[in-house]
Motif scaffolding. Structure first.
Motif, PDB file in Angstrom:
ATOM      1  N   LYS A   1       0.845  -1.196   0.000  1.00 17.13           N
ATOM      2  CA  LYS A   1       0.000   0.000   0.000  1.00 17.13           C
ATOM      3  C   LYS A   1       0.876   1.241   0.000  1.00 17.13           C
ATOM      4  O   LYS A   1       1.826   1.343   0.788  1.00 17.13           O
ATOM      5  CB  LYS A   1      -0.926  -0.012   1.214  1.00 17.13           C
ATOM      6  CG  LYS A   1      -1.786   1.232   1.336  1.00 17.13           C
ATOM      7  CD  LYS A   1      -1.302   2.156   2.406  1.00 17.13           C
ATOM      8  CE  LYS A   1      -1.972   3.509   2.394  1.00 17.13           C
ATOM      9  NZ  LYS A   1      -1.540   4.375   3.484  1.00 17.13           N
TER      10      LYS A   1
ATOM     11  N   GLY B   1      -7.783   7.930   6.075  1.00 12.79           N
ATOM     12  CA  GLY B   1      -6.700   6.957   6.254  1.00 12.79           C
ATOM     13  C   GLY B   1      -7.118   5.528   5.905  1.00 12.79           C
ATOM     14  O   GLY B   1      -6.383   4.570   6.156  1.00 12.79           O
TER      15      GLY B   1
ATOM     16  N   ASP C   1      -5.277   2.033   4.368  1.00 15.91           N
ATOM     17  CA  ASP C   1      -4.585   1.021   5.177  1.00 15.91           C
ATOM     18  C   ASP C   1      -5.507  -0.192   5.366  1.00 15.91           C
ATOM     19  O   ASP C   1      -5.068  -1.338   5.267  1.00 15.91           O
ATOM     20  CB  ASP C   1      -4.247   1.576   6.579  1.00 15.91           C
ATOM     21  CG  ASP C   1      -3.220   2.699   6.563  1.00 15.91           C
ATOM     22  OD1 ASP C   1      -2.581   2.905   5.518  1.00 15.91           O
ATOM     23  OD2 ASP C   1      -3.057   3.366   7.608  1.00 15.91           O
TER      24      ASP C   1
ATOM     25  N   LYS D   1      -1.245   8.288  13.381  1.00 18.00           N
ATOM     26  CA  LYS D   1      -1.943   8.005  12.128  1.00 18.00           C
ATOM     27  C   LYS D   1      -1.102   7.215  11.124  1.00 18.00           C
ATOM     28  O   LYS D   1      -1.547   6.960  10.010  1.00 18.00           O
ATOM     29  CB  LYS D   1      -2.473   9.286  11.503  1.00 18.00           C
ATOM     30  CG  LYS D   1      -1.390  10.208  11.006  1.00 18.00           C
ATOM     31  CD  LYS D   1      -2.012  11.355  10.243  1.00 18.00           C
ATOM     32  CE  LYS D   1      -0.914  12.213   9.674  1.00 18.00           C
ATOM     33  NZ  LYS D   1      -1.306  12.976   8.531  1.00 18.00           N
TER      34      LYS D   1
HETATM   35 MG    MG Z   1      -2.308   7.081   6.211  1.00 18.84          MG
END
Ligand code: MG
Ligand code: ADP
Ligand code: ASP
Length: 423
Positions: A7, A152, A155, A210
């Motif tokens: 990723k 986010g 992920d 994060k």
């Molecule tokens: Mg991130």
């Protein structure tokens, strides 16, 4: 050799140069004999820019259209990355979350993955392609609307695909060399962690680190997928997140894993709540019905003369307006005096499984804050975490003093931040 999921976060594909650099890395993994599935985020700060744009045309945009807009960011990067890989002479195909079989519930803006049916991805890699999947998005199981997984969320896409495809490892490439004992943007002397347990990483992530999203770590723990967090800018080995250290992964010190901070929350105080059974239940039912997740909750002792008390809780700033509106509607039935909203707060958390058996951790934490003249407004603890709320202005100083107080400062190189704006 097996299948790997890689990723790449927004900072790794911020511009055309970044996309070309990442494409080379992906091709290397393919040349080494792996089947490669790539999950990619939107370029740089694209998602933030799209959010700002939405705010300019509507104060509270519809969830469905908001998701439609935001997923455009990942569509751009996935197609460009596939083009860059083809330009290096390798076959690549890009897929939206929906095409990749990421099925979610229908809660717009923070949907949960309920199933992954990666048939098209499997066929694509079996035919020799590198498959590129747009992160952070899926399709709702009932209405077939496009959804997003929350900020986010790429992920989580990566780990969910790694689980569904039975990948060897899920590699999360970002703009720092791994998970550090504190955010390297704030603490230059933060140390890179070689290995960290799912348990400690989960607490760090839910406390605001994060570098990995907590839902992603939750998912990885459930399906036992090892995660390797590393930089897309350097060739260095990063941080392994798994159940137990493997091979030459050294087990870090046990007491404290790290210090996390979070400035994305706000504090709501309901002033003058009658101190009798059922009042708190009514307030928090209203918050729950508005689909808002709360974090810390504190109720004061009621004043003997008035029989009234104050209840404070923290929540994501992005849900602030919705929460106040929901609470206002309960004013008559609950009978509280007023509402206060404060978004100038920060949360600082100390995380480590070792604190379960070590007395004095809380005292050292509070002494460090007091030495830096930082006032504590709220406190909450779990078995392996202590969190406090302070003024937002104090956050950097507080993180640094706590990091030093627990002996976490590195005595070697300064932590490197390769890219990103930290937004
Ligand atoms: Mg991130
Ligand atoms: P990406 O664009 O790759 O998804 P993010 O900005 O979401 O990157 O996450 C990486 C950032 O996380 C780093 O640049 C760093 O500032 C921040 N961060 C916060 N806490 C930590 C930590 N404990 N270790 C490493 N990075 C951290
Ligand atoms: N682009 C999305 C965000 O900025 C998802 C992600 O990067 O993981 O939140």
């Amino acid at each position: 050799m097996g299948l790997v999921v890689q990723k790449y976060g927004g900072s790794s594909v911020a511009d055309a140069e970044g996309i070309k650099r990442v494409a080379k890395r992906i091709v290397e993994a393919k040349k080494n004999g792996h089947q490669v599935v790539v999950v990619v985020s939107a370029m740089g700060d694209t998602t933030d820019e799209l959010i700002d744009l939405a705010g300019e045309v509507s104060p509270i945009p519809s969830g469905r259209e908001f998701d439609m807009l935001l997923t455009a960011g990942e569509r751009i990067s996935m197609a460009l990355l596939a083009m860059a890989i083809k330009n290096l002479g390798h076959e690549a195909q890009s897929f939206t979350g929906s095409q990749a079989g990421v099925i979610t519930d229908s809660v717009h803006n923070k949907a949960r993955i309920i199933d992954v049916t990666p048939g098209r991805i499997k066929s694509s890699v079996d035919e020799g392609n590198i498959a590129i999947v747009a992160g952070f998005q899926g399709v709702s199981h009932d209405k077939k609307d496009i959804t997003t997984l929350g900020r986010g969320g790429s992920d989580t896409t990566a780990v969910a695909l790694a689980a569904a495809l039975d990948a060897e490892v899920c590699e999360i490439y970002t703009d720092v060399d791994g998970v550090f004992t504190a955010d390297p943007r704030v603490v230059k002397k933060a140390r890179k962690i070689d290995w960290i347990s799912f348990e400690d990483m989960l607490e760090l992530a839910s406390s605001g680190s994060k570098v990995l999203l907590h839902r992603c770590v939750e998912y990885a723990r459930r399906y036992n997928i090892p995660i390797h967090v590393r930089s897309s800018f350097s060739g260095l080995r990063g941080t392994w997140v798994s159940n137990e250290p493997q091979g030459d992964q050294t087990m870090e010190q046990a007491l404290i894993s790290g210090v996390a901070h979070d400035t994305s929350e706000a504090k709501v105080t309901v002033v003058g709540v009658p101190d009798k059974p059922g009042e708190a239940a009514m307030l928090f039912r209203a918050i729950a019905d508005a689909e808002i997740n709360i974090d810390m909750v504190v109720q004061n002792v009621s004043a003997a003369t008035t029989g009234l008390t104050d209840i404070s809780f923290t929540l994501p700033k992005t849900d602030g307006k919705k929460a106040i509106a929901a609470l206002e509607k309960t004013r008559a039935s609950v009978g509280f005096d007023s509402l206060r909203y404060d978004d100038q707060i920060a949360k600082i958390s100390l995380v480590g499984a070792g604190m379960k058996t070590n007395p004095g951790v809380t005292a050292t934490f509070f002494e460090a804050l007091s030495n830096a003249d930082v006032n504590i407004e709220l406190i909450s603890t779990s078995e392996i975490r202590i969190s406090v709320v302070t003024r937002a202005d104090d956050v950097n100083a507080a993180v640094r003093v706590v990091h030093t107080a627990f002996g976490l400062d590195s005595d070697s190189d300064e932590a490197v931040v390769y890219g990103g704006t930290g937004r």
